[in-house]
Scaffold this motif. Structure first.
Motif, PDB file in Angstrom:
ATOM      1  N   UNK A 312     102.100  90.096   1.220  1.00  0.00           N
ATOM      2  CA  UNK A 312     102.107  88.645   0.591  1.00  0.00           C
ATOM      3  C   UNK A 312     103.668  87.954   0.643  1.00  0.00           C
ATOM      4  N   UNK A 313     104.715  89.029   0.579  1.00  0.00           N
ATOM      5  CA  UNK A 313     106.156  88.520   0.605  1.00  0.00           C
ATOM      6  C   UNK A 313     106.323  88.004   1.968  1.00  0.00           C
ATOM      7  N   UNK A 314     105.953  88.543   2.854  1.00  0.00           N
ATOM      8  CA  UNK A 314     105.829  87.859   4.412  1.00  0.00           C
ATOM      9  C   UNK A 314     105.246  86.505   4.427  1.00  0.00           C
ATOM     10  N   UNK A 315     104.095  86.312   3.986  1.00  0.00           N
ATOM     11  CA  UNK A 315     103.578  85.115   3.966  1.00  0.00           C
ATOM     12  C   UNK A 315     104.316  84.154   3.274  1.00  0.00           C
ATOM     13  N   UNK A 316     104.890  84.554   2.090  1.00  0.00           N
ATOM     14  CA  UNK A 316     105.473  83.414   1.380  1.00  0.00           C
ATOM     15  C   UNK A 316     106.780  83.129   2.160  1.00  0.00           C
ATOM     16  N   UNK A 317     107.460  83.955   2.772  1.00  0.00           N
ATOM     17  CA  UNK A 317     108.673  83.728   3.396  1.00  0.00           C
ATOM     18  C   UNK A 317     108.282  82.719   4.654  1.00  0.00           C
ATOM     19  N   UNK A 318     107.144  82.996   5.395  1.00  0.00           N
ATOM     20  CA  UNK A 318     106.981  82.098   6.655  1.00  0.00           C
ATOM     21  C   UNK A 318     106.387  80.806   6.162  1.00  0.00           C
ATOM     22  N   UNK A 319     105.556  80.752   5.149  1.00  0.00           N
ATOM     23  CA  UNK A 319     105.445  79.223   4.427  1.00  0.00           C
ATOM     24  C   UNK A 319     106.392  78.458   4.126  1.00  0.00           C
ATOM     25  N   UNK A 320     107.501  79.161   3.309  1.00  0.00           N
ATOM     26  CA  UNK A 320     108.745  78.372   2.980  1.00  0.00           C
ATOM     27  C   UNK A 320     109.550  77.956   4.296  1.00  0.00           C
ATOM     28  N   UNK A 326     115.391  73.847   7.633  1.00  0.00           N
ATOM     29  CA  UNK A 326     117.037  73.867   7.680  1.00  0.00           C
ATOM     30  C   UNK A 326     117.451  74.992   6.976  1.00  0.00           C
ATOM     31  N   UNK A 327     116.578  75.831   6.275  1.00  0.00           N
ATOM     32  CA  UNK A 327     116.863  77.108   5.472  1.00  0.00           C
ATOM     33  C   UNK A 327     115.865  78.016   6.095  1.00  0.00           C
ATOM     34  N   UNK A 328     115.275  77.873   7.283  1.00  0.00           N
ATOM     35  CA  UNK A 328     114.559  78.934   7.741  1.00  0.00           C
ATOM     36  C   UNK A 328     115.077  80.386   7.681  1.00  0.00           C
ATOM     37  N   UNK A 329     116.245  80.278   8.350  1.00  0.00           N
ATOM     38  CA  UNK A 329     116.998  81.863   8.664  1.00  0.00           C
ATOM     39  C   UNK A 329     117.054  82.426   7.290  1.00  0.00           C
ATOM     40  N   UNK A 330     117.727  81.545   6.183  1.00  0.00           N
ATOM     41  CA  UNK A 330     118.014  82.178   4.773  1.00  0.00           C
ATOM     42  C   UNK A 330     116.554  82.635   4.313  1.00  0.00           C
ATOM     43  N   UNK A 331     115.762  81.795   4.268  1.00  0.00           N
ATOM     44  CA  UNK A 331     114.499  82.357   3.602  1.00  0.00           C
ATOM     45  C   UNK A 331     113.913  83.298   4.252  1.00  0.00           C
ATOM     46  N   UNK A 332     113.930  83.634   5.647  1.00  0.00           N
ATOM     47  CA  UNK A 332     113.329  84.730   6.272  1.00  0.00           C
ATOM     48  C   UNK A 332     113.938  86.023   5.928  1.00  0.00           C
ATOM     49  N   UNK A 333     115.433  85.998   6.079  1.00  0.00           N
ATOM     50  CA  UNK A 333     116.211  87.006   5.917  1.00  0.00           C
ATOM     51  C   UNK A 333     116.109  87.659   3.965  1.00  0.00           C
ATOM     52  N   UNK A 334     115.911  86.373   3.431  1.00  0.00           N
ATOM     53  CA  UNK A 334     115.692  86.615   2.039  1.00  0.00           C
ATOM     54  C   UNK A 334     114.334  87.573   1.699  1.00  0.00           C
ATOM     55  N   UNK A 335     113.311  86.915   2.329  1.00  0.00           N
ATOM     56  CA  UNK A 335     112.114  87.658   2.077  1.00  0.00           C
ATOM     57  C   UNK A 335     111.932  89.009   2.802  1.00  0.00           C
TER      58      UNK A 335
END
Length: 382
Positions: A312-320, A326-335
């Motif tokens: 579920x965390x990975x799914x949330x990161x990809x959707x976000x 513009x914040x894709x890298x930050x969101x992916x690394x955070x998740x």
């Protein structure tokens, strides 16, 4: 005349008869303890009675049916159910020293890529698409920023793995204490590793280096075969069909004989790095298939469970990342950081607990370690 039998007197010259006193107390029949009500039956052998004299007494709960289970483990050779039940009990009753320690070291390690990515995102900027890949029109600064972000993530993964190694050493002490009914907190478990931390790192380095060298030799053999056959496909196919299963079998054998048991042996015995490897070899001797089966099943269980927890965390990161490119890298690394913390919170303590319980089980089977644990727990064998 008087009724009843005539009173008997001693013959002349005989000494006077002593006063018989009160009638003697009746002794219990064979098998019945003094003071035990009749009809209850004999006291089962192996049950340790409370001592009546001065001196140390076993704690309540160490008698009767719990005589051989003062803590999380039965003090006898264990089956699969006992091992898993003991591992869950160890984690349940020592949460700070198991789950808490794993979460702490992983979270601290994951702070590094999160901070680096936040700084790069709001200063240099990282132009990536929703998948986290660099855009076609990105500048050199964007490329360097992306490299720094994922490079810091790689460094953090290594740091987190080192932290998990220390957690494994702590769990070995937690297991040893839980076997005799003691609980260790986070500080106590960490203090118990004093004097063995550098050895633990050295053991990890030696084992990983040995595996790397083995893998390097196998890869070089592949290169030699490919060059020697000069482009012919069938020799390469035959080489792969024969050697790949053999190499996998060799890795499994080395995993159990050299890699699986040295950490608890190093932490709980007065030995060094190579002595711990030798202890792992000795304990797994003639117990390979049983040890391998339990270890492999445990790895499959924790990997499957860890995947379910982090999905579920990975799914949330990809959707976000799609919603805010513009914040894709930050969101992916955070998740990814959050997913790793969640995964290690379950995987690392359970794997370490099962390994440590298997170490205790093998010592009980081969070295009568259960007798030593009973003595430490205050249990006096009947």
């Amino acid at each position: 005349m008087t009724d009843g039998p005539a009173q008997q007197y001693p013959p002349p010259g005989a000494p006077p008869r002593a006063d018989p006193g009160p009638p003697p107390a009746a002794y219990p029949p064979p098998g019945q303890a003094p003071g035990q009500a009749p009809g209850i039956g004999p006291t089962p052998t192996g049950w340790a009675p409370y001592p009546s004299g001065p001196g140390p007494r076993p704690a309540p709960g160490l008698l009767l049916g719990a005589a051989h289970k003062p803590g999380a483990l039965p003090l006898r050779p264990l089956n699969l159910g006992n091992i898993y039940d003991g591992a869950f009990r160890i984690i349940r009753f020592n949460p700070k020293a198991t789950v808490g320690a794993a979460v702490l070291v992983t979270a601290v390690a994951m702070v590094i890529p999160i901070v680096v990515t936040i700084v790069l995102t709001f200063t240099v900027g990282i132009a990536v698409d929703a998948s986290g890949e660099l855009d076609a029109g990105a500048s050199t600064a964007d490329a360097l920023g992306l490299l720094a972000a994922y490079g810091s993530l790689l460094v953090s993964l290594v740091v987190a793995q080192v932290g998990v190694v220390f957690v494994t050493g702590m769990v070995a002490h937690v297991t040893r204490a839980a076997a005799v009914g003691r609980r260790l907190g986070l500080g106590e478990a960490w203090a118990a590793t004093h004097g063995k931390r550098w050895r633990l790192l050295g053991l990890t380095l030696v084992l990983n280096l040995a595996f790397f060298l083995l893998l390097l030799v196998y890869v070089l053999l592949w290169v030699v075969v490919v060059v020697a056959v000069d482009g012919e496909p069938w020799p390469v196919v035959i080489w792969g069909v024969v050697t790949v299963p053999a190499f996998v079998a060799l890795c499994c054998w080395l995993w159990i004989r050299f890699y699986y048991l040295p950490v608890p042996a190093l932490m709980l015995e007065p030995i060094g790095v190579f002595g711990a490897i030798g202890r792992g070899w000795a304990l797994s001797s003639r117990q390979y298939w049983r040890t391998f089966g339990i270890a492999l099943l445990t790895v499959l269980i924790v990997q499957f469970a860890g995947g379910l927890l982090t999905f579920p965390v990975s799914i949330i990161g990809n959707v976000a990342a799609i919603a805010a490119p513009e914040y894709a890298t930050l969101l992916l690394i955070l998740t990814q950081a959050v997913a790793l913390v969640i995964q290690n919170a379950f995987v690392a303590p359970f794997l370490a607990a099962v390994t440590s319980v298997q170490y205790v089980d093998l010592r009980m089977r081969k070295e009568a370690f259960d007798v030593e644990l009973m003595r430490e727990a205050g249990i006096v064998p009947a």
